[in-house]
Write a protein that holds these residues in place. Structure first.
Motif, PDB file in Angstrom:
ATOM      1  N   MET A  68      44.759  45.558  37.986  1.00  9.42           N
ATOM      2  CA  MET A  68      46.038  45.546  38.705  1.00  9.42           C
ATOM      3  C   MET A  68      46.556  46.968  38.889  1.00  9.42           C
ATOM      4  O   MET A  68      46.981  47.342  39.984  1.00  9.42           O
ATOM      5  N   ARG A  69      46.517  47.762  37.827  1.00  8.65           N
ATOM      6  CA  ARG A  69      46.992  49.147  37.910  1.00  8.65           C
ATOM      7  C   ARG A  69      46.095  49.992  38.808  1.00  8.65           C
ATOM      8  O   ARG A  69      46.579  50.772  39.625  1.00  8.65           O
ATOM      9  N   LEU A  70      44.774  49.835  38.658  1.00  5.70           N
ATOM     10  CA  LEU A  70      43.848  50.635  39.463  1.00  5.70           C
ATOM     11  C   LEU A  70      43.995  50.364  40.955  1.00  5.70           C
ATOM     12  O   LEU A  70      43.870  51.268  41.780  1.00  5.70           O
ATOM     13  N   LEU A  71      44.231  49.094  41.309  1.00  3.78           N
ATOM     14  CA  LEU A  71      44.317  48.707  42.719  1.00  3.78           C
ATOM     15  C   LEU A  71      45.755  48.636  43.236  1.00  3.78           C
ATOM     16  O   LEU A  71      45.967  48.377  44.419  1.00  3.78           O
ATOM     17  N   SER A  72      46.720  48.833  42.361  1.00  2.00           N
ATOM     18  CA  SER A  72      48.140  48.743  42.723  1.00  2.00           C
ATOM     19  C   SER A  72      48.469  47.394  43.348  1.00  2.00           C
ATOM     20  O   SER A  72      49.144  47.305  44.376  1.00  2.00           O
ATOM     21  N   LEU A  73      47.965  46.335  42.714  1.00  2.00           N
ATOM     22  CA  LEU A  73      48.194  44.973  43.193  1.00  2.00           C
ATOM     23  C   LEU A  73      48.810  44.141  42.077  1.00  2.00           C
ATOM     24  O   LEU A  73      48.595  44.412  40.899  1.00  2.00           O
ATOM     25  N   SER A  74      49.540  43.106  42.464  1.00  2.00           N
ATOM     26  CA  SER A  74      50.139  42.214  41.478  1.00  2.00           C
ATOM     27  C   SER A  74      49.085  41.267  40.909  1.00  2.00           C
ATOM     28  O   SER A  74      48.005  41.089  41.482  1.00  2.00           O
ATOM     29  N   ARG A  75      49.421  40.651  39.805  1.00  2.00           N
ATOM     30  CA  ARG A  75      48.516  39.698  39.166  1.00  2.00           C
ATOM     31  C   ARG A  75      48.162  38.559  40.122  1.00  2.00           C
ATOM     32  O   ARG A  75      46.996  38.183  40.237  1.00  2.00           O
ATOM     33  N   SER A  76      49.160  38.046  40.834  1.00  2.69           N
ATOM     34  CA  SER A  76      48.887  36.919  41.733  1.00  2.69           C
ATOM     35  C   SER A  76      47.959  37.333  42.877  1.00  2.69           C
ATOM     36  O   SER A  76      47.072  36.566  43.267  1.00  2.69           O
ATOM     37  N   VAL A  77      48.112  38.533  43.399  1.00  2.00           N
ATOM     38  CA  VAL A  77      47.235  39.004  44.477  1.00  2.00           C
ATOM     39  C   VAL A  77      45.817  39.205  43.950  1.00  2.00           C
ATOM     40  O   VAL A  77      44.841  38.833  44.610  1.00  2.00           O
ATOM     41  N   ILE A  78      45.689  39.751  42.742  1.00  2.00           N
ATOM     42  CA  ILE A  78      44.363  39.929  42.138  1.00  2.00           C
ATOM     43  C   ILE A  78      43.659  38.573  42.053  1.00  2.00           C
ATOM     44  O   ILE A  78      42.511  38.432  42.472  1.00  2.00           O
ATOM     45  N   TYR A  79      44.352  37.565  41.518  1.00  6.43           N
ATOM     46  CA  TYR A  79      43.730  36.250  41.379  1.00  6.43           C
ATOM     47  C   TYR A  79      43.460  35.592  42.734  1.00  6.43           C
ATOM     48  O   TYR A  79      42.464  34.888  42.882  1.00  6.43           O
ATOM     49  N   GLU A  80      44.316  35.832  43.734  1.00  4.03           N
ATOM     50  CA  GLU A  80      44.039  35.325  45.090  1.00  4.03           C
ATOM     51  C   GLU A  80      42.749  35.926  45.627  1.00  4.03           C
ATOM     52  O   GLU A  80      41.926  35.226  46.219  1.00  4.03           O
ATOM     53  N   GLN A  81      42.568  37.226  45.423  1.00  6.75           N
ATOM     54  CA  GLN A  81      41.368  37.908  45.913  1.00  6.75           C
ATOM     55  C   GLN A  81      40.121  37.424  45.170  1.00  6.75           C
ATOM     56  O   GLN A  81      39.052  37.294  45.765  1.00  6.75           O
TER      57      GLN A  81
ATOM     58  N   LEU B  23      32.119  48.463  39.642  1.00  7.85           N
ATOM     59  CA  LEU B  23      31.454  48.360  40.932  1.00  7.85           C
ATOM     60  C   LEU B  23      32.200  47.400  41.860  1.00  7.85           C
ATOM     61  O   LEU B  23      32.345  47.664  43.054  1.00  7.85           O
ATOM     62  N   ALA B  24      32.709  46.302  41.311  1.00 12.97           N
ATOM     63  CA  ALA B  24      33.452  45.336  42.128  1.00 12.97           C
ATOM     64  C   ALA B  24      34.753  45.940  42.651  1.00 12.97           C
ATOM     65  O   ALA B  24      35.173  45.658  43.774  1.00 12.97           O
ATOM     66  N   ILE B  25      35.374  46.780  41.845  1.00  5.92           N
ATOM     67  CA  ILE B  25      36.601  47.451  42.296  1.00  5.92           C
ATOM     68  C   ILE B  25      36.276  48.373  43.464  1.00  5.92           C
ATOM     69  O   ILE B  25      36.969  48.377  44.484  1.00  5.92           O
ATOM     70  N   GLN B  26      35.206  49.149  43.343  1.00  3.13           N
ATOM     71  CA  GLN B  26      34.801  50.053  44.429  1.00  3.13           C
ATOM     72  C   GLN B  26      34.433  49.272  45.681  1.00  3.13           C
ATOM     73  O   GLN B  26      34.811  49.642  46.795  1.00  3.13           O
ATOM     74  N   GLN B  27      33.709  48.163  45.513  1.00  5.30           N
ATOM     75  CA  GLN B  27      33.329  47.348  46.661  1.00  5.30           C
ATOM     76  C   GLN B  27      34.551  46.743  47.339  1.00  5.30           C
ATOM     77  O   GLN B  27      34.601  46.629  48.565  1.00  5.30           O
ATOM     78  N   TYR B  28      35.552  46.367  46.567  1.00  2.51           N
ATOM     79  CA  TYR B  28      36.784  45.817  47.136  1.00  2.51           C
ATOM     80  C   TYR B  28      37.512  46.889  47.951  1.00  2.51           C
ATOM     81  O   TYR B  28      37.973  46.621  49.065  1.00  2.51           O
ATOM     82  N   VAL B  29      37.585  48.089  47.418  1.00  2.00           N
ATOM     83  CA  VAL B  29      38.219  49.195  48.155  1.00  2.00           C
ATOM     84  C   VAL B  29      37.440  49.468  49.438  1.00  2.00           C
ATOM     85  O   VAL B  29      38.035  49.647  50.514  1.00  2.00           O
ATOM     86  N   ASP B  30      36.107  49.480  49.357  1.00  2.00           N
ATOM     87  CA  ASP B  30      35.273  49.682  50.549  1.00  2.00           C
ATOM     88  C   ASP B  30      35.548  48.595  51.586  1.00  2.00           C
ATOM     89  O   ASP B  30      35.641  48.886  52.784  1.00  2.00           O
TER      90      ASP B  30
END
Length: 77
Positions: free
Chosen positions: A23-36, A56-63
């Motif tokens: 959540m902190r790394l992506l600057s997203l809320s808990r609910s948005v993380i779980y939606e994704q 790796l999944a975090i980097q792929q999501y940003v990509d």
């Protein structure tokens, strides 16, 4: 004169992150993380019942977000 060497690929400080850390790394809320995660856009692995987000999944999501926004960038830097 030598040409500057290319920037090395970023090495993750850790390989797995808890949801709160993602959540902190992506600057997203808990609910948005779980939606994704439910949508299959952000991958997780489980250690027991604990969901962990691979670096790796975090980097792929940003990509993915960059591609969807039409932003072109050099992934090697």
């Amino acid at each position: 004169m030598s040409s500057p060497s290319p920037m090395p690929a970023a090495v993750p400080l850790r390989h797995l992150y808890r949801i709160t850390e993602a959540m902190r790394l992506l600057s997203l809320s808990r609910s948005v993380i779980y939606e994704q995660i439910r949508a299959g856009r952000l991958r997780v692995v489980h250690q027991g019942r604990t969901p962990l987000v691979p670096a790796l999944a975090i980097q792929q999501y940003v990509d993915l977000l960059m591609r969807e926004s039409g932003v072109e960038y050099d992934q090697a830097s």
